[in-house]
Write a protein that holds these residues in place. Structure first.
Motif, mmCIF file in Angstrom:
data_model
loop_
_atom_site.group_PDB
_atom_site.id
_atom_site.type_symbol
_atom_site.label_atom_id
_atom_site.label_comp_id
_atom_site.label_asym_id
_atom_site.label_seq_id
_atom_site.Cartn_x
_atom_site.Cartn_y
_atom_site.Cartn_z
ATOM 1 N N GLY A 179 -5.995 -25.205 8.184
ATOM 2 C CA GLY A 179 -7.156 -25.323 7.324
ATOM 3 C C GLY A 179 -7.771 -23.979 6.987
ATOM 4 N N VAL A 180 -8.975 -24.022 6.462
ATOM 5 C CA VAL A 180 -9.713 -22.789 6.176
ATOM 6 C C VAL A 180 -10.368 -22.347 7.471
ATOM 7 N N ASN A 181 -9.782 -21.369 8.118
ATOM 8 C CA ASN A 181 -10.277 -20.898 9.409
ATOM 9 C C ASN A 181 -10.716 -19.444 9.301
ATOM 10 N N PRO A 182 -11.438 -18.934 10.277
ATOM 11 C CA PRO A 182 -11.950 -17.561 10.192
ATOM 12 C C PRO A 182 -10.855 -16.517 9.973
ATOM 13 N N ARG A 183 -9.713 -16.676 10.621
ATOM 14 C CA ARG A 183 -8.650 -15.680 10.445
ATOM 15 C C ARG A 183 -8.179 -15.626 8.994
ATOM 16 N N LEU A 184 -8.078 -16.805 8.353
ATOM 17 C CA LEU A 184 -7.652 -16.842 6.953
ATOM 18 C C LEU A 184 -8.673 -16.149 6.055
ATOM 19 N N VAL A 185 -9.937 -16.405 6.290
ATOM 20 C CA VAL A 185 -10.969 -15.784 5.458
ATOM 21 C C VAL A 185 -10.936 -14.263 5.595
ATOM 22 N N TRP A 186 -10.781 -13.777 6.825
ATOM 23 C CA TRP A 186 -10.713 -12.339 7.025
ATOM 24 C C TRP A 186 -9.466 -11.748 6.361
ATOM 25 N N ASN A 187 -8.356 -12.439 6.441
ATOM 26 C CA ASN A 187 -7.137 -11.951 5.780
ATOM 27 C C ASN A 187 -7.352 -11.806 4.274
ATOM 28 N N VAL A 188 -7.972 -12.818 3.681
ATOM 29 C CA VAL A 188 -8.213 -12.791 2.239
ATOM 30 C C VAL A 188 -9.222 -11.701 1.878
ATOM 31 N N ARG A 189 -10.288 -11.576 2.661
ATOM 32 C CA ARG A 189 -11.289 -10.552 2.386
ATOM 33 C C ARG A 189 -10.686 -9.148 2.428
ATOM 34 N N ASN A 190 -9.892 -8.896 3.445
ATOM 35 C CA ASN A 190 -9.261 -7.580 3.559
ATOM 36 C C ASN A 190 -8.306 -7.324 2.403
ATOM 37 N N ALA A 191 -7.567 -8.352 1.995
ATOM 38 C CA ALA A 191 -6.630 -8.197 0.870
ATOM 39 C C ALA A 191 -7.378 -7.943 -0.428
ATOM 40 N N ILE A 192 -8.497 -8.648 -0.632
ATOM 41 C CA ILE A 192 -9.289 -8.457 -1.846
ATOM 42 C C ILE A 192 -9.807 -7.031 -1.945
ATOM 43 N N ASP A 193 -10.389 -6.545 -0.865
ATOM 44 C CA ASP A 193 -11.041 -5.238 -0.887
ATOM 45 C C ASP A 193 -10.064 -4.090 -1.133
ATOM 46 N N ARG A 194 -8.788 -4.284 -0.775
ATOM 47 C CA ARG A 194 -7.812 -3.187 -0.911
ATOM 48 C C ARG A 194 -6.757 -3.474 -1.970
ATOM 49 N N ALA A 195 -6.930 -4.536 -2.717
ATOM 50 C CA ALA A 195 -5.907 -4.931 -3.692
ATOM 51 C C ALA A 195 -5.610 -3.820 -4.697
ATOM 52 N N TYR A 196 -6.629 -3.119 -5.158
ATOM 53 C CA TYR A 196 -6.465 -2.106 -6.199
ATOM 54 C C TYR A 196 -5.554 -0.951 -5.779
ATOM 55 N N GLU A 197 -5.385 -0.761 -4.501
ATOM 56 C CA GLU A 197 -4.625 0.387 -4.007
ATOM 57 C C GLU A 197 -3.154 0.342 -4.434
ATOM 58 N N SER A 198 -2.645 -0.835 -4.740
ATOM 59 C CA SER A 198 -1.241 -0.960 -5.133
ATOM 60 C C SER A 198 -1.053 -1.145 -6.636
ATOM 61 N N TRP A 199 -2.123 -1.106 -7.408
ATOM 62 C CA TRP A 199 -2.027 -1.335 -8.838
ATOM 63 C C TRP A 199 -1.678 -0.041 -9.577
ATOM 64 N N ASP A 200 -1.089 -0.219 -10.751
ATOM 65 C CA ASP A 200 -0.660 0.923 -11.574
ATOM 66 C C ASP A 200 -1.670 1.125 -12.701
ATOM 67 N N PHE A 201 -2.518 2.130 -12.546
ATOM 68 C CA PHE A 201 -3.504 2.467 -13.577
ATOM 69 C C PHE A 201 -3.881 3.936 -13.396
ATOM 70 N N PRO A 202 -4.459 4.548 -14.401
ATOM 71 C CA PRO A 202 -4.857 5.964 -14.287
ATOM 72 C C PRO A 202 -5.851 6.181 -13.154
ATOM 73 N N ASP A 203 -5.705 7.293 -12.466
ATOM 74 C CA ASP A 203 -6.585 7.590 -11.326
ATOM 75 C C ASP A 203 -8.060 7.600 -11.707
ATOM 76 N N SER A 204 -8.366 7.895 -12.945
ATOM 77 C CA SER A 204 -9.766 7.989 -13.373
ATOM 78 C C SER A 204 -10.479 6.629 -13.328
#
Length: 459
Positions: free
Chosen positions: A342-367
């Motif tokens: 189900g929706v448990n604390p570990r899942l929420v933390w996994n999603v939160r951490n993934a959301i906050d760092r998602a941009y790090e792997s995207w391809d866009f200008p550094d600016s």
């Protein structure tokens, strides 16, 4: 005082089934039997011919100096009080609708079959919707939220529907209030529509909104009232909100990201973009796919100076709705269903951490790195599926990063567990004989007072 500015809702809001209420269609049969007996006795001119343990009869056949000749039981005038005993309190709702029923349906049918309304002969006191009613557990010290004084046979058949209105409305309002308290004032989406008959959605939504306003007023919070159907918001002027369902994703062959892209393109911008990310039981994976596709569309428009249009692709949040018997692929098993599924604390933390760092792997200008970072970190997490006050309390105690909770069936609960039973009852507690009131009630009950009661105006 009511949280809705001290004003009662107009009777028209309730779409009362006046004709059938008057006919006793919704009344328990024993009330109809009582009414029939009293009506017959009134027509016959019957006078009291029994014995009473409450009122002493002396040796000259007078009742405390009152001749039985004057005591016509058919026209007996009573005081009836309505109350609940949920501990430690109830948030009262339903009094406006109960009053509307009394106004429209108190009376009798004459010999020509015409209904004669006698509400104007009664005295009605009621608390306002939105007051908090406390109960400490003493069965003789209840706090009535409504009192009716009048000819009993004129309103006997209304006891059943009035109790039902008060019970259902107050249960929803109190349950919502308790969930808000557990969540510390975070927004609570109201999702019980699918768990109850559609005809009660308006009443449920009103009770929910009442609780939100009462909680905010009590604790200085700013929780929003968010309903899922137009009916739920009808009595207080709101509309249902929502984004996509699992069925929406199925229509796009399971592609959650493409589902959201078309949602963003077609649906008006003012509707928050919330992605449902558990279709594949991979909340992290689907969240990242949705975020990347939406951000790149956002960035393309942003770079072109089309800032308002770019906002159509701003992700408001992701909704986790993992079934209680499923373990998300991001969760290493611990062997305990409560911890894994189900929706448990570990899942929420996994999603939160993934959301906050998602941009790090995207391809866009550094600016645009700071823009991307801010776009990601404002994405909220909405948790739904099996949440109630107890589960929300656990999440909040652990500081699990849920921003909004969605709650459904638990709002409808009326069990004996944790004193959540919110049934109302009503008792005659006094009778009037020759303009004098006498205490008379079943053993264990008595007439009680409540400073929140106020006189209700006539028709």
């Amino acid at each position: 005082m009511s949280v809705f500015d001290g004003k009662r809702l107009p009777a028209g809001f309730f779409q009362i089934d006046t004709e059938r209420l008057r006919e006793g269609w919704y009344s328990d049969a024993y009330f109809l039997n009582t009414e029939m007996i009293l009506t017959t006795l009134a027509e016959e001119g019957y006078n009291f011919n029994g014995m009473s343990d409450i009122i002493e009869i002396d040796n000259i056949n007078n009742i405390n100096g009152i001749s039985p000749v004057n005591l016509n039981n058919g026209d007996i005038i009573v005081e009836m009080q309505f109350f609940t005993r949920r501990r430690p309190f109830s948030l009262i709702a339903g009094t406006d609708e109960a009053i509307a029923i009394l106004r429209e349906c108190t009376g009798y049918f004459n010999d020509k079959g015409q209904f004669v309304n006698t509400y104007h002969t009664m005295e009605v006191e009621a608390a306002m919707d939105g007051v908090v009613n406390f109960y400490e557990g003493n069965p003789k010290e209840v706090s009535p939220i409504m009192k009716i004084k009048g000819k009993y046979r004129d309103f006997a058949r209304l006891e059943t529907p009035i109790l039902g209105v008060l019970t259902e409305s107050t249960r929803i309002a109190t349950n919502v209030y308790n969930v808000l308290a557990a969540a510390g004032g975070k927004d609570i989406m109201f999702f019980p529509a699918r768990f109850a008959h559609y005809k009660v959605q308006e009443m449920h939504g009103y009770a929910y909104a009442l609780a939100v306003k009462a909680y905010n007023q009590k604790y200085g919070k700013s929780s929003r009232a968010i309903v899922s159907t137009n009916a739920q918001g009808n009595w207080w002027g709101a509309h249902g909100g929502g984004t996509v369902a699992h069925a929406s994703i199925a229509c796009f062959l399971g592609d959650t990201a493409e589902t959201m892209m078309q949602f963003c393109r077609v649906v008006p911008q003012e509707v928050p973009r919330i992605a449902l990310v558990d279709f594949h039981n991979d909340c992290v994976g689907d969240t990242l796919k949705v975020m990347e596709k939406m951000f790149l569309a956002f960035l393309e428009l942003y770079q072109a100076g089309r800032y308002n249009e770019a906002e159509k692709y701003r992700l408001f949040g992701v909704r986790l709705d993992t079934s209680g018997n499923m373990r998300d692929v991001s969760i290493p098993p611990l062997g305990d269903k409560n911890l894994d599924c189900g929706v448990n604390p570990r899942l929420v933390w996994n999603v939160r951490n993934a959301i906050d760092r998602a941009y790090e792997s995207w391809d866009f200008p550094d600016s645009y790195a700071e823009l991307a970072k801010a776009w990601c970190q404002q994405v909220k997490i909405i948790a739904t599926g099996g949440f109630d006050a107890a589960k929300i309390s656990r999440f909040e105690e652990m500081r699990v990063p849920v921003d909004i909770y969605g709650v459904g069936s638990s709002f409808l609960e009326n069990s004996n567990v944790n004193n959540t039973k919110n049934d109302f009852t009503a008792d005659i507690v006094k009778v009037k004989i020759d303009d004098k009131w006498y205490d008379l009630s079943k053993v264990g009950r008595r007439s009680c007072s409540n400073p929140d009661l106020g006189l209700v105006g006539g028709i």
